[in-house]
Scaffold this motif. Structure first.
Motif, short mmCIF file in Angstrom:
data_model
loop_
_atom_site.label_atom_id
_atom_site.label_comp_id
_atom_site.label_asym_id
_atom_site.label_seq_id
_atom_site.Cartn_x
_atom_site.Cartn_y
_atom_site.Cartn_z
N UNK A 136 0.85 -1.19 0.00
CA UNK A 136 0.00 0.00 0.00
C UNK A 136 0.88 1.24 0.00
N UNK A 137 0.75 2.05 -1.03
CA UNK A 137 1.54 3.28 -1.12
C UNK A 137 0.62 4.45 -1.49
N UNK A 138 0.95 5.61 -0.99
CA UNK A 138 0.22 6.84 -1.32
C UNK A 138 1.24 7.88 -1.72
N UNK A 139 1.11 8.39 -2.94
CA UNK A 139 2.06 9.39 -3.43
C UNK A 139 1.64 10.79 -3.00
N UNK A 140 2.59 11.71 -3.04
CA UNK A 140 2.30 13.10 -2.71
C UNK A 140 1.30 13.69 -3.69
N UNK A 141 1.37 13.24 -4.95
CA UNK A 141 0.42 13.72 -5.96
C UNK A 141 -1.00 13.31 -5.60
N UNK A 142 -1.17 12.09 -5.11
CA UNK A 142 -2.50 11.63 -4.71
C UNK A 142 -3.03 12.45 -3.54
N UNK A 143 -2.15 12.79 -2.61
CA UNK A 143 -2.57 13.64 -1.48
C UNK A 143 -2.96 15.02 -1.99
N UNK A 144 -2.17 15.57 -2.94
CA UNK A 144 -2.50 16.87 -3.53
C UNK A 144 -3.87 16.84 -4.19
N UNK A 145 -4.16 15.76 -4.93
CA UNK A 145 -5.45 15.65 -5.61
C UNK A 145 -6.58 15.57 -4.61
#
Length: 458
Positions: A136-145
């Motif tokens: 399970x990974x969450x990118x900074x871009x996903x958090x930004x979105x």
């Protein structure tokens, strides 16, 4: 009663049963007494070749005594099949397909029953199971979105007098024509379109609206247009009388709105969720994304674990059960399409699939489900798992409250519908799945061991 079993496959057998007619006579008499026509088919009727009161089952059926066969004889036959299956250590998975071989007079009743059975399953050591999945990974871009979506909820929308730009919300009027003739049913006004995400925010009920999702680069086509200006594209219609026909679709800009997003600062963090700083809000959104992804991740792990266990055990789905499951899934899908006013042909066109491919997908999904249930049932039996009355009651209460029904009434309805046992079975299977998850090993694609706990993922 004499019985013999012929194995037609690992999961299908033919049971031959011979039973003296007197053993079925009580059931036949009860059935005849409950039937008005032919109520006298037993003792009072007469058919050439048989003495009075000794009618064969086939002759009764030919005289349309369906009630006699279904209420009396059929029930007795099903009981005999169940007894024969237990005698030979078989676990039936389907209703038997019965064929009468011979009967009549004082001769014994001889019949065969084709049934699907659970094959003998030898389970491997659960600790030997290894399932490889992406972590399970969450990118900074996903958090930004995610943060931008939150800001969109608090955006201020206002009309602007300028051409369309990315990020605008545009009202468009849509109509289509086929070979120069306008399709009246296709005209739609007041469609709210988000330029940049290629998403319809709001739209009236119109058959042409679906085509917006097929127009490649519609965002780009709308950018630069002013109010009153139009753009025309060619595409295939998804529904209606002209479904599948090439149509000219015109989009006319009716108004342009600009969405002013709030700044991502301490004031917004406090207003959006009573957070002390933007960093706290950002961390909250990251953990929220992780939790959502973790649920899907666990589902993938469970699915692959069951598939791995089924493969290691050599489990095969009984063909009769598989065909019934595929047909059930297909009928369920057709009913769903009918409820939303869509035909199978329209659905296949939208998804870009053939009916053969759809059937293959339904069959594959059915195979996974059946094999998973079979290995779970075998594990429950092998591990001696039990479901207590208190546990079953807790499940019943939870389900009843979820649909707003009194638990006792809910359980009574389940019993009347024959679904009470399914709760116990589901509970046992859930315990079996939990046992698998406790003992298996989960790794990433490089072989590094992964933890199953959400806290470790966070």
């Amino acid at each position: 009663m004499k019985t013999s079993v012929d194995g037609l496959a690992d999961t299908r057998v033919r049971i031959t049963i011979e039973v003296p007619s007197e053993e079925l006579e009580p059931d036949l008499k009860v059935a005849c007494s409950e039937s008005e026509s032919p109520a006298e088919a037993g003792a009072n009727a007469s058919i050439a070749g048989f003495r009075r009161g000794k009618l064969p089952f086939r002759a009764i059926d030919q005289r349309d005594a369906v009630v006699v066969l279904s209420h009396g004889v059929q029930g007795a036959i099903l009981s005999l099949v169940s007894a024969a299956a237990r005698e030979h250590g078989l676990l039936p998975l389907s209703r038997p397909d019965v064929e009468i071989v011979s009967c009549g007079g004082d001769d014994p009743l001889i019949f065969t029953a084709l049934i699907d059975v659970r094959q003998k399953i030898v389970l491997p050591d659960l600790s030997s199971l290894v399932v490889a999945v992406d972590p399970v990974t969450v990118s900074e871009l996903e958090v930004d979105q995610c943060i931008d979506e939150l800001r969109q909820q608090f955006a201020v929308v206002q009309d602007v007098d300028r051409p369309v730009a990315l990020g605008d919300t545009v009202h468009v009027v849509v109509y289509a024509s086929v070979e120069g003739a306008e399709i009246q049913a296709s005209r739609a006004s007041g469609i709210l379109f988000d330029v940049g995400s290629n998403q319809v925010i709001d739209a009236p009920d119109s058959s042409i609206v679906d085509t917006l999702h097929l127009v490649s680069g519609l965002d780009t086509l709308l950018v630069g247009l002013s109010v009153g200006e139009s753009v025309r594209v060619s595409t295939k219609l998804l529904s209606g009388a002209f479904m599948g026909r090439e149509a000219d679709v015109t989009f006319t800009v009716a108004s342009v709105r600009y969405r002013q997003l709030p700044e991502f600062n301490e004031q917004f963090a406090s207003f959006a969720g009573d957070f002390g700083s933007p960093e706290q809000l950002r961390e909250h959104m990251r953990q929220r994304l992780v939790r959502f992804k973790y649920i899907d991740w666990l589902r993938v792990v469970r699915t692959r674990a069951l598939a791995s266990l089924a493969e290691a055990s050599g489990v095969q789905p009984p063909q009769g059960v598989l065909q019934d499951e595929v047909e059930h899934r297909k009928q369920w899908m057709l009913n769903g399409l009918k409820e939303v006013g869509t035909s199978l042909a329209e659905y296949l066109s939208l998804e870009g699939k053939t009916e053969e491919r759809l059937y293959d997908e339904l069959r594959e999904a059915a195979e996974h489900r059946i094999c998973g249930q079979l290995v779970l049932d075998a594990l429950v039996e092998a591990a001696g798992l039990q479901a207590s009355h208190a546990e079953v009651s807790e499940v019943v209460t939870h389900r009843a409250r979820r649909v707003g029904v009194d638990p006792q009434s809910y359980y009574r309805q389940l019993v009347e519908a024959g679904g009470a046992e399914s709760i116990r079975v589901d509970l046992l299977r859930a315990k079996g799945l939990g046992l698998i998850m406790q003992r298996l090993t989960v790794t990433d694609n490089d072989g590094n061991r992964l933890a199953l706990s959400l806290m470790d993922v966070l």
